[in-house]
Design an enzyme around this catalytic site. Structure first.
Site, mmCIF file in Angstrom:
data_model
loop_
_atom_site.group_PDB
_atom_site.id
_atom_site.type_symbol
_atom_site.label_atom_id
_atom_site.label_comp_id
_atom_site.label_asym_id
_atom_site.label_seq_id
_atom_site.Cartn_x
_atom_site.Cartn_y
_atom_site.Cartn_z
ATOM 1 N N HIS A 227 0.825 -1.200 0.000
ATOM 2 C CA HIS A 227 0.000 0.000 0.000
ATOM 3 C C HIS A 227 0.864 1.257 0.000
ATOM 4 O O HIS A 227 1.909 1.318 0.649
ATOM 5 C CB HIS A 227 -0.907 0.031 1.238
ATOM 6 C CG HIS A 227 -2.137 -0.802 1.105
ATOM 7 N ND1 HIS A 227 -3.056 -0.609 0.102
ATOM 8 C CD2 HIS A 227 -2.605 -1.837 1.856
ATOM 9 C CE1 HIS A 227 -4.047 -1.482 0.245
ATOM 10 N NE2 HIS A 227 -3.799 -2.239 1.292
ATOM 11 N N CYS B 180 0.351 2.765 -4.789
ATOM 12 C CA CYS B 180 -0.372 3.956 -5.210
ATOM 13 C C CYS B 180 0.363 5.218 -4.790
ATOM 14 O O CYS B 180 1.167 5.212 -3.871
ATOM 15 C CB CYS B 180 -1.768 3.947 -4.589
ATOM 16 S SG CYS B 180 -2.840 2.715 -5.312
#
Length: 365
Positions: free
Chosen positions: A164, A220
């Site tokens: 993440h 991301c």
């Protein structure tokens, strides 16, 4: 409350329970005696200095218990070292399915294609049994320090992260878009995220002339995750050009003479996914898969051809195979979307500490 003491033999930081007068090191098995834990002096403040400069506000972690490469480097060549981090966030609503696969694939690529010694590759995943190789915030910080400490001219270093990524508001004016990009360790919900500022200080600034670092960040909001001064963009004529991202404050974000090049999964305002749509067998990060695929298909002779190949592969899959069923590897997007994203908006990025001709510079790890 637990306190930290260093092993008397290998200097590994150990957690000393209240009232304990001795502790055995799990790494080297040495017993460290502590006369009175309550009176043990605090460790001296540490700073990172290089070339006469001090990196203010950053204290490197205690010496990592991983050991350093042994033996002399190959004739006329430096050593090769890598840190590979894949985080699945198992048993949580933020779980990702492809990140550990990414880590294993990247290690295979480095060992078999680029001759990285397996013993010089530090793997951080939830599958590891060594507690120092679980991808917690502390362990990732130690691993970054291990990667660059003692680097010498000729060394080739790789930092790969699959997990993440997120972003948070920047208030000091150093970010062009107004946000700091962040990595999310396994324990980020209790220990916090790792900001791009710290990553820059830990991995970029210590590198001396002759040392090369490649970062591959499959997360991301990762476009400028290393806070490097230059970002490669495509202009209106379809040509790659370098965009200046040096902070207006004048803060130095480059190296101490070394070279850093980073490939990332998407732009700072975009999300990355992991999906089975690419391999057709198991889940992988879209960016990691396309990075490896470009190398295996001979489409990575230069940095420009590598970037073009990665972008085309993700664009084609997004248009044809529909990656909407993949998992969004962004904390914010995961919370908002519940794990799915309608449509794909992901374009791999290239950043560097110095601009170069992406059409001519040969790609090499």
């Amino acid at each position: 409350m637990l306190m930290l003491v260093n092993c008397s033999n290998c200097r590994t930081p150990l957690q000393l329970p209240p009232g304990a007068r001795s502790i055995r090191c799990a790494v080297c098995q040495a017993v460290t005696l502590v006369a009175d834990p309550r009176s043990a002096p605090p460790p001296p403040p540490s700073t990172v200095s290089h070339g006469g400069g001090i990196f203010n506000g950053y204290n490197p972690p205690a010496p990592a218990p991983y050991g350093q490469p042994t033996g002399p480097p190959a004739m006329g060549r430096g050593r090769k070292k890598a840190v590979i981090c894949g985080i699945s966030y198992n048993y949580s609503r933020l779980q990702l399915k492809g990140c550990v696969n990414d880590a294993k694939c990247m290690k295979h690529l480095l060992v078999n294609k680029f001759q990285f010694p397996a013993e010089n590759i530090l793997m951080l995943t939830e599958e590891e049994t060594d507690p120092y190789r679980i991808p917690t915030k502390h362990n990732i910080r130690m691993a970054m320090h291990w990667l660059v400490v003692g680097c010498q001219p000729g060394d080739s270093l790789v930092f790969h992260y699959s997990g993440h990524g997120s972003r948070q508001r920047n208030y000091n004016g150093e970010e062009v878009d107004g946000y700091d990009e962040t990595l999310c360790p396994l324990d980020f919900e209790t220990q916090g995220m790792i900001l791009d500022d710290e990553i820059n200080v830990a991995l970029v600034r210590p590198l001396i002339a002759g040392v090369k670092l490649h970062a591959i960040i499959d997360a991301c909001h990762s476009g400028t995750m290393l806070d490097l001064p230059y970002l490669c963009r495509m202009n209106g004529s379809g040509q790659y050009v370098w965009e200046d991202h040096r902070p207006r404050s004048g803060t130095w974000k480059g190296t101490s003479g070394g070279e850093v090049i980073s490939f990332s999964g998407c732009d700072d305002d975009q999300t990355s996914i992991d999906t089975p749509a690419l391999s057709q067998v198991t889940s992988t990060g879209a960016m990691t898969y396309c990075f490896i695929q470009a190398i295996e298909r001979g489409q990575a002779s230069t940095y420009g051809s590598m970037l073009t190949s990665m972008r085309a592969a993700i664009r084609n899959i997004g248009n044809g195979a529909g990656l909407g069923g993949g998992v969004v590897s962004s904390l914010l997007s995961m919370l908002i979307s519940g794990g799915s994203l309608g449509g794909l908006r992901q374009e791999p990025q290239l950043t560097a500490n110095e601009p170069f001709d992406v059409y001519m510079k040969p790609f090499s790890l």
